[in-house]
Motif scaffolding. Structure first.
Motif, PDB file in Angstrom:
ATOM      1  N   GLU A   1      -5.292   3.383  -5.030  1.00  0.00           N
ATOM      2  CA  GLU A   1      -4.626   3.248  -3.735  1.00  0.00           C
ATOM      3  C   GLU A   1      -5.534   2.518  -2.746  1.00  0.00           C
ATOM      4  O   GLU A   1      -5.085   1.640  -1.996  1.00  0.00           O
ATOM      5  CB  GLU A   1      -4.279   4.631  -3.169  1.00  0.00           C
ATOM      6  CG  GLU A   1      -3.129   5.338  -3.848  1.00  0.00           C
ATOM      7  CD  GLU A   1      -2.813   6.687  -3.218  1.00  0.00           C
ATOM      8  OE1 GLU A   1      -1.918   7.374  -3.736  1.00  0.00           O
ATOM      9  OE2 GLU A   1      -3.457   7.045  -2.203  1.00  0.00           O
TER      10      GLU A   1
ATOM     11  N   HIS B   1      -4.986  -1.149  -0.949  1.00  0.00           N
ATOM     12  CA  HIS B   1      -5.153  -1.283   0.501  1.00  0.00           C
ATOM     13  C   HIS B   1      -6.149  -2.391   0.831  1.00  0.00           C
ATOM     14  O   HIS B   1      -5.913  -3.233   1.703  1.00  0.00           O
ATOM     15  CB  HIS B   1      -5.622   0.046   1.089  1.00  0.00           C
ATOM     16  CG  HIS B   1      -6.056  -0.046   2.519  1.00  0.00           C
ATOM     17  ND1 HIS B   1      -7.363  -0.293   2.885  1.00  0.00           N
ATOM     18  CD2 HIS B   1      -5.356   0.057   3.674  1.00  0.00           C
ATOM     19  CE1 HIS B   1      -7.441  -0.343   4.209  1.00  0.00           C
ATOM     20  NE2 HIS B   1      -6.250  -0.123   4.707  1.00  0.00           N
TER      21      HIS B   1
ATOM     22  N   HIS C   1      -1.541   7.943 -11.583  1.00  0.00           N
ATOM     23  CA  HIS C   1      -0.802   9.025 -10.935  1.00  0.00           C
ATOM     24  C   HIS C   1       0.207   9.631 -11.910  1.00  0.00           C
ATOM     25  O   HIS C   1       0.420  10.850 -11.913  1.00  0.00           O
ATOM     26  CB  HIS C   1      -0.095   8.519  -9.680  1.00  0.00           C
ATOM     27  CG  HIS C   1      -0.963   8.515  -8.461  1.00  0.00           C
ATOM     28  ND1 HIS C   1      -1.834   9.551  -8.156  1.00  0.00           N
ATOM     29  CD2 HIS C   1      -1.095   7.609  -7.445  1.00  0.00           C
ATOM     30  CE1 HIS C   1      -2.449   9.291  -7.012  1.00  0.00           C
ATOM     31  NE2 HIS C   1      -2.027   8.122  -6.567  1.00  0.00           N
TER      32      HIS C   1
ATOM     33  N   ARG D   1      -2.743   2.130 -10.326  1.00  0.00           N
ATOM     34  CA  ARG D   1      -2.392   3.222  -9.414  1.00  0.00           C
ATOM     35  C   ARG D   1      -1.208   4.022  -9.958  1.00  0.00           C
ATOM     36  O   ARG D   1      -1.251   5.251 -10.063  1.00  0.00           O
ATOM     37  CB  ARG D   1      -2.043   2.624  -8.046  1.00  0.00           C
ATOM     38  CG  ARG D   1      -1.530   3.605  -7.013  1.00  0.00           C
ATOM     39  CD  ARG D   1      -1.098   2.860  -5.734  1.00  0.00           C
ATOM     40  NE  ARG D   1       0.015   1.946  -5.976  1.00  0.00           N
ATOM     41  CZ  ARG D   1       0.510   1.125  -5.056  1.00  0.00           C
ATOM     42  NH1 ARG D   1      -0.020   1.079  -3.846  1.00  0.00           N
ATOM     43  NH2 ARG D   1       1.524   0.330  -5.345  1.00  0.00           N
TER      44      ARG D   1
ATOM     45  N   TYR E   1      -5.979   7.750  -6.657  1.00  0.00           N
ATOM     46  CA  TYR E   1      -6.361   7.567  -5.257  1.00  0.00           C
ATOM     47  C   TYR E   1      -7.338   6.405  -5.084  1.00  0.00           C
ATOM     48  O   TYR E   1      -7.303   5.693  -4.077  1.00  0.00           O
ATOM     49  CB  TYR E   1      -6.969   8.862  -4.709  1.00  0.00           C
ATOM     50  CG  TYR E   1      -5.967   9.969  -4.490  1.00  0.00           C
ATOM     51  CD1 TYR E   1      -4.738   9.707  -3.881  1.00  0.00           C
ATOM     52  CD2 TYR E   1      -6.236  11.282  -4.876  1.00  0.00           C
ATOM     53  CE1 TYR E   1      -3.806  10.723  -3.668  1.00  0.00           C
ATOM     54  CE2 TYR E   1      -5.314  12.303  -4.659  1.00  0.00           C
ATOM     55  CZ  TYR E   1      -4.102  12.018  -4.068  1.00  0.00           C
ATOM     56  OH  TYR E   1      -3.187  13.023  -3.857  1.00  0.00           O
TER      57      TYR E   1
ATOM     58  N   PRO F   1       3.991   3.617  -6.131  1.00  0.00           N
ATOM     59  CA  PRO F   1       2.659   4.023  -5.647  1.00  0.00           C
ATOM     60  C   PRO F   1       2.300   5.462  -5.989  1.00  0.00           C
ATOM     61  O   PRO F   1       1.133   5.766  -6.235  1.00  0.00           O
ATOM     62  CB  PRO F   1       2.763   3.828  -4.131  1.00  0.00           C
ATOM     63  CG  PRO F   1       3.825   2.804  -3.956  1.00  0.00           C
ATOM     64  CD  PRO F   1       4.820   3.057  -5.044  1.00  0.00           C
TER      65      PRO F   1
ATOM     66  N   HIS G   1       0.744   5.887  -0.744  1.00  0.00           N
ATOM     67  CA  HIS G   1      -0.099   7.073  -0.878  1.00  0.00           C
ATOM     68  C   HIS G   1       0.713   8.235  -1.434  1.00  0.00           C
ATOM     69  O   HIS G   1       1.845   8.475  -1.000  1.00  0.00           O
ATOM     70  CB  HIS G   1      -0.695   7.459   0.469  1.00  0.00           C
ATOM     71  CG  HIS G   1      -1.500   8.722   0.447  1.00  0.00           C
ATOM     72  ND1 HIS G   1      -2.580   8.898  -0.402  1.00  0.00           N
ATOM     73  CD2 HIS G   1      -1.387   9.879   1.165  1.00  0.00           C
ATOM     74  CE1 HIS G   1      -3.092  10.098  -0.197  1.00  0.00           C
ATOM     75  NE2 HIS G   1      -2.390  10.711   0.732  1.00  0.00           N
ATOM     76  N   ARG G   2       0.157   8.919  -2.420  1.00  0.00           N
ATOM     77  CA  ARG G   2       0.753  10.146  -2.944  1.00  0.00           C
ATOM     78  C   ARG G   2       0.100  11.322  -2.224  1.00  0.00           C
ATOM     79  O   ARG G   2      -1.112  11.543  -2.338  1.00  0.00           O
ATOM     80  CB  ARG G   2       0.526  10.252  -4.450  1.00  0.00           C
ATOM     81  CG  ARG G   2       1.135  11.516  -5.064  1.00  0.00           C
ATOM     82  CD  ARG G   2       0.758  11.674  -6.523  1.00  0.00           C
ATOM     83  NE  ARG G   2       1.285  12.920  -7.037  1.00  0.00           N
ATOM     84  CZ  ARG G   2       2.451  13.048  -7.668  1.00  0.00           C
ATOM     85  NH1 ARG G   2       3.200  11.975  -7.878  1.00  0.00           N
ATOM     86  NH2 ARG G   2       2.851  14.222  -8.107  1.00  0.00           N
TER      87      ARG G   2
ATOM     88  N   ALA H   1      -2.291  -2.149  -8.434  1.00  0.00           N
ATOM     89  CA  ALA H   1      -1.074  -1.375  -8.209  1.00  0.00           C
ATOM     90  C   ALA H   1      -0.568  -0.773  -9.513  1.00  0.00           C
ATOM     91  O   ALA H   1      -0.068   0.359  -9.546  1.00  0.00           O
ATOM     92  CB  ALA H   1       0.004  -2.253  -7.574  1.00  0.00           C
TER      93      ALA H   1
ATOM     94  N   THR I   1      -4.717   4.594   3.735  1.00  0.00           N
ATOM     95  CA  THR I   1      -4.371   3.795   2.562  1.00  0.00           C
ATOM     96  C   THR I   1      -3.187   2.871   2.801  1.00  0.00           C
ATOM     97  O   THR I   1      -2.778   2.146   1.902  1.00  0.00           O
ATOM     98  CB  THR I   1      -4.046   4.706   1.366  1.00  0.00           C
ATOM     99  OG1 THR I   1      -2.954   5.558   1.718  1.00  0.00           O
ATOM    100  CG2 THR I   1      -5.231   5.548   0.984  1.00  0.00           C
ATOM    101  N   THR I   2      -2.624   2.878   4.010  1.00  0.00           N
ATOM    102  CA  THR I   2      -1.466   2.023   4.283  1.00  0.00           C
ATOM    103  C   THR I   2      -1.663   1.104   5.487  1.00  0.00           C
ATOM    104  O   THR I   2      -1.080   0.022   5.536  1.00  0.00           O
ATOM    105  CB  THR I   2      -0.214   2.887   4.521  1.00  0.00           C
ATOM    106  OG1 THR I   2      -0.467   3.818   5.588  1.00  0.00           O
ATOM    107  CG2 THR I   2       0.149   3.664   3.263  1.00  0.00           C
TER     108      THR I   2
ATOM    109  N   PRO J   1       0.838  -1.201   0.000  1.00  0.00           N
ATOM    110  CA  PRO J   1       0.000   0.000   0.000  1.00  0.00           C
ATOM    111  C   PRO J   1       0.873   1.252   0.000  1.00  0.00           C
ATOM    112  O   PRO J   1       1.964   1.260   0.577  1.00  0.00           O
ATOM    113  CB  PRO J   1      -0.798  -0.118   1.296  1.00  0.00           C
ATOM    114  CG  PRO J   1      -0.766  -1.562   1.633  1.00  0.00           C
ATOM    115  CD  PRO J   1       0.569  -2.054   1.165  1.00  0.00           C
TER     116      PRO J   1
END
Length: 363
Positions: A259, A263, A323, A319, A256, A354, A106-107, A316, A146-147, A104
């Motif tokens: 993400e 998760h 992004h 994701r 997102y 990620p 997150h940006r 993934a 998200t993690t 997992p």
């Protein structure tokens, strides 16, 4: 055909009005009184049941119809000459190391558009948690949404199937909307799209394959179908007009969304490996044939854990792609993931990034 049937509650103790409504409605999410999982064996006809309702969970079953009435929601149609229809976009596959390396991530939002996309995603996540009746004890750390994957109480198999089907029915929309609009834009402007359309449509196709796989394991009931219909109607139109206004924000929103998907599947893997989903760790359980063919799953790698590993890796990849696309010039930059570089370098690999790639890294 061997079927593994579980009698499982879809909800925990309700603490809010929204969860009480969800608890009343959840029996119609899936139309068999036990969630049925099929081992695709033409020679066996025996069945057995596993009672997986956990202490403290609601008494309402996940579904409303007997397992004997479970039907194939998209049966193969025999024709005189056609044997089968192969996938339009064959899956490119992953190594086991690549799938296990997915984590997992997150940006962090940087621009106003990023913050809008992130806030909208959190609202959507709250709505899904409420609609599927996730109790407070089943939620993970809100500070790291998200993690963090640890929670006081695990989800049941029924809750997981509800979340998977609803998530994948929504996840297949953005790629189709974006690909369609870019296709029309290319025709209207008489310009090439430089690889965006194909990747976006393939993403949508891949998400639909996730949904079809889960639907082989659980047929949605009328309430779930109404939820999907309403959500898709709102989501498609919102994405359509949003993409016309700001493709960059839309790609960030989808990043997102993916993400959240990574998760979700990571947490599911953790609960499977901890033995908290007994129906999926039963030796007689096997994933549907549609999944085996699409991912070319080896004969000794066809458990529910293996299936979730493949799907998580797909999410993934989406994701990282979205992004990255959100960082590019939406009108002129080519899609770096399907491009050939002058230096001969390999295209970027989105699976392990990620937060995606910055424009100066790929252009």
């Amino acid at each position: 055909m061997t079927s593994v049937r579980i009698t499982s509650s879809a909800l925990g103790q309700s603490q809010l009005v929204g969860r009480q409504i969800a608890r009343a409605a959840i029996p119609t999410f899936c139309s068999s009184s036990q969630t049925s999982f099929h081992k695709l064996s033409p020679t066996s006809s025996s069945t057995f049941s596993i009672n997986s309702r956990r202490p403290g969970s609601a008494a309402a079953p996940f579904s409303t119809t007997t397992a004997a009435r479970m039907r194939d929601v998209f049966p193969a149609r025999e024709t005189e000459h056609i044997r089968q229809t192969p996938a339009a976009w064959p899956h490119h596959g992953y190594t086991e190391a690549e799938m296990l390396a997915v984590v997992p991530g997150h940006r962090a939002p940087e621009t106003i558009g990023d913050r809008i996309a992130w806030r909208l995603m959190r609202i959507c996540r709250w709505g899904m948690d409420t609609a599927t009746g996730m109790s407070r004890d089943q939620k993970s750390d809100k500070k790291n949404p998200t993690t963090a994957i640890a929670s006081e109480q695990p989800l049941t198999e029924a809750q997981w199937m509800t979340r998977f089907i609803f998530l994948e029915s929504i996840a297949g929309v953005p790629g189709m909307v974006a690909g369609m609009l870019r296709h029309l834009h290319s025709i209207r402007r008489l310009k090439r799209d430089n690889g965006w359309i194909e990747s976006l449509l393939e993403e949508s196709y891949n998400e639909r394959m996730h949904l079809l796989t889960f639907m082989k394991m659980c047929e949605p009931g009328w309430f779930m179908k109404l939820m999907i219909l309403g959500a898709q109607g709102v989501y498609f139109n919102a994405m359509f007009f949003s993409y016309l206004l700001s493709p960059r924000v839309c790609h960030r929103f989808v990043g997102y969304l993916e993400e959240e998907a990574v998760h979700t599947y990571t947490r599911c893997l953790a609960e499977i490996e901890a033995g908290q989903t007994p129906a999926w760790t039963d030796p007689k359980f096997q994933v549907p044939e549609i999944a085996i063919r699409y991912w070319n799953m080896p004969e000794d790698k066809r458990t529910m854990r293996d299936l979730i590993l493949y799907i998580r890796a797909d999410e993934a990849g989406h994701r990282g792609v979205n992004h990255t696309l959100g960082n590019l010039d939406q009108k002129s930059d080519p899609n770096p993931f399907v491009s050939e570089y002058k230096s001969g370098r390999e295209p970027p690999k989105p699976l392990a990034r990620p937060a995606g790639y910055e424009r100066n890294e790929v252009m």
